[in-house]
Enzyme design. Structure first.
Site, mmCIF file in Angstrom:
data_model
loop_
_atom_site.group_PDB
_atom_site.id
_atom_site.type_symbol
_atom_site.label_atom_id
_atom_site.label_comp_id
_atom_site.label_asym_id
_atom_site.label_seq_id
_atom_site.Cartn_x
_atom_site.Cartn_y
_atom_site.Cartn_z
ATOM 1 N N GLY A 11 -0.141 5.036 -18.924
ATOM 2 C CA GLY A 11 0.001 3.943 -17.738
ATOM 3 C C GLY A 11 -0.880 4.077 -16.486
ATOM 4 O O GLY A 11 -1.584 5.178 -16.350
ATOM 5 N N HIS A 144 6.857 -5.553 -4.899
ATOM 6 C CA HIS A 144 6.079 -4.790 -5.716
ATOM 7 C C HIS A 144 5.319 -5.604 -6.804
ATOM 8 O O HIS A 144 5.525 -7.010 -6.898
ATOM 9 C CB HIS A 144 7.148 -3.902 -6.708
ATOM 10 C CG HIS A 144 7.313 -2.561 -5.834
ATOM 11 N ND1 HIS A 144 8.342 -2.738 -4.798
ATOM 12 C CD2 HIS A 144 7.055 -1.401 -6.034
ATOM 13 C CE1 HIS A 144 8.388 -1.459 -4.278
ATOM 14 N NE2 HIS A 144 7.848 -0.611 -4.924
ATOM 15 N N LYS A 148 6.947 -3.920 -12.508
ATOM 16 C CA LYS A 148 8.042 -3.144 -12.131
ATOM 17 C C LYS A 148 9.374 -3.215 -13.107
ATOM 18 O O LYS A 148 9.706 -4.374 -12.996
ATOM 19 C CB LYS A 148 8.163 -2.865 -10.651
ATOM 20 C CG LYS A 148 9.124 -1.896 -10.088
ATOM 21 C CD LYS A 148 9.037 -1.854 -8.598
ATOM 22 C CE LYS A 148 9.850 -0.596 -8.175
ATOM 23 N NZ LYS A 148 9.783 0.720 -8.829
#
Length: 254
Positions: A11, A144, A148
């Protein structure tokens, strides 16, 4: 050398962790784990799919986990039960879960959990607690990226909890009774209204807005790149070797 295993290694955060650890003279990545990307490579390190196999093969000292809420507890439990200290950046999991894991781990194991590893974000939360003593009317806007996994963010929850502890009165949050669309006034966390924004192009941002007669005060922090979290991650990797039990928040080691 501190031997580190990184879960969620493929990631965006995991890759940054691998780079950051590799760049430090006193630590090294001995295993990279990501079940969805087994066989690939991150910074020249082959990714494996099974954490327990990786632990057995590489004998790490510290686990760093930036995965997802549904995966982190199993990862931390597997590492902690094997005597491995843990640094956790995955949010969206109750602290009670990590309390239970830490209590069941061998003596001397540390489970370190932080909602945000950016030093500027920790300072933002500290300044917000200070301001809440004098300006109790406050709302939080956190922004964000659109992938998320949790809302509100762990940082927003931690900020709201700190404000709740610091202020002596809890004023009403007007407007909720007149919402023409449910949720327009946001969620309530520890008595503080929190608004979550999710958009592509963002990384991690938060502003805490205080209001008083004739004035407002805004405290804002922006992580413009994921490298902003790495000094805190590296600091935590070193710190867990000297601690035990559950430790929550980067402020505990600053």
């Amino acid at each position: 050398m501190i031997r580190v295993v990184v879960t969620g290694a493929s990631g965006k955060m995991g890759r940054e962790v691998v780079r950051a650890v590799t760049a430090e003279p006193d630590m090294t990545v001995v295993a990279a784990v990501d079940p969805l990307h087994a066989g690939e490579a991150v910074e020249g390190i082959r990714v494996t799919g099974d954490l327990r196999d990786a632990i057995e093969a590489s004998s790490p000292d510290v686990l760093v986990d930036f995965t997802r809420p549904e995966a982190v507890a199993a990862n931390v439990r597997a590492a902690a039960s094997s005597g491995i200290d843990c640094v956790v950046g995955t949010t969206g999991v109750p602290i009670a879960t990590f309390e239970e894991i830490a209590e069941g781990a061998p003596e001397g194991v540390c489970v370190f959990v932080a909602p945000n590893f950016a030093i500027g974000a920790v300072l933002m939360m500290r300044f917000a607690r200070e301001a809440a003593r004098y300006l109790p009317h406050v709302e939080i806007v956190e922004l964000h990226h659109d992938r998320k996994a949790d809302a509100p963010s762990g940082t927003a929850i931690r900020t709201a909890e700190g404000i709740s502890q610091a202020r002596t009165v809890v004023p009403a949050a007007p407007g909720r009774e007149s919402e023409v669309a449910d949720g327009a006034r946001g969620a309530v966390v520890a008595g503080v209204t929190v608004h979550s924004v999710r958009l592509p192009g963002l990384v991690a941002h938060q502003e805490v807005i205080f209001g008083g007669p004739g004035q407002t005060l805004t405290i804002r922090h922006d992580s413009l790149d994921r490298t902003s979290f790495m000094p805190g991650v590296v600091m935590a990797i070193r710190a867990v070797r000297e601690r035990s039990g559950l430790v929550v928040g980067l402020e505990e080691i600053l």
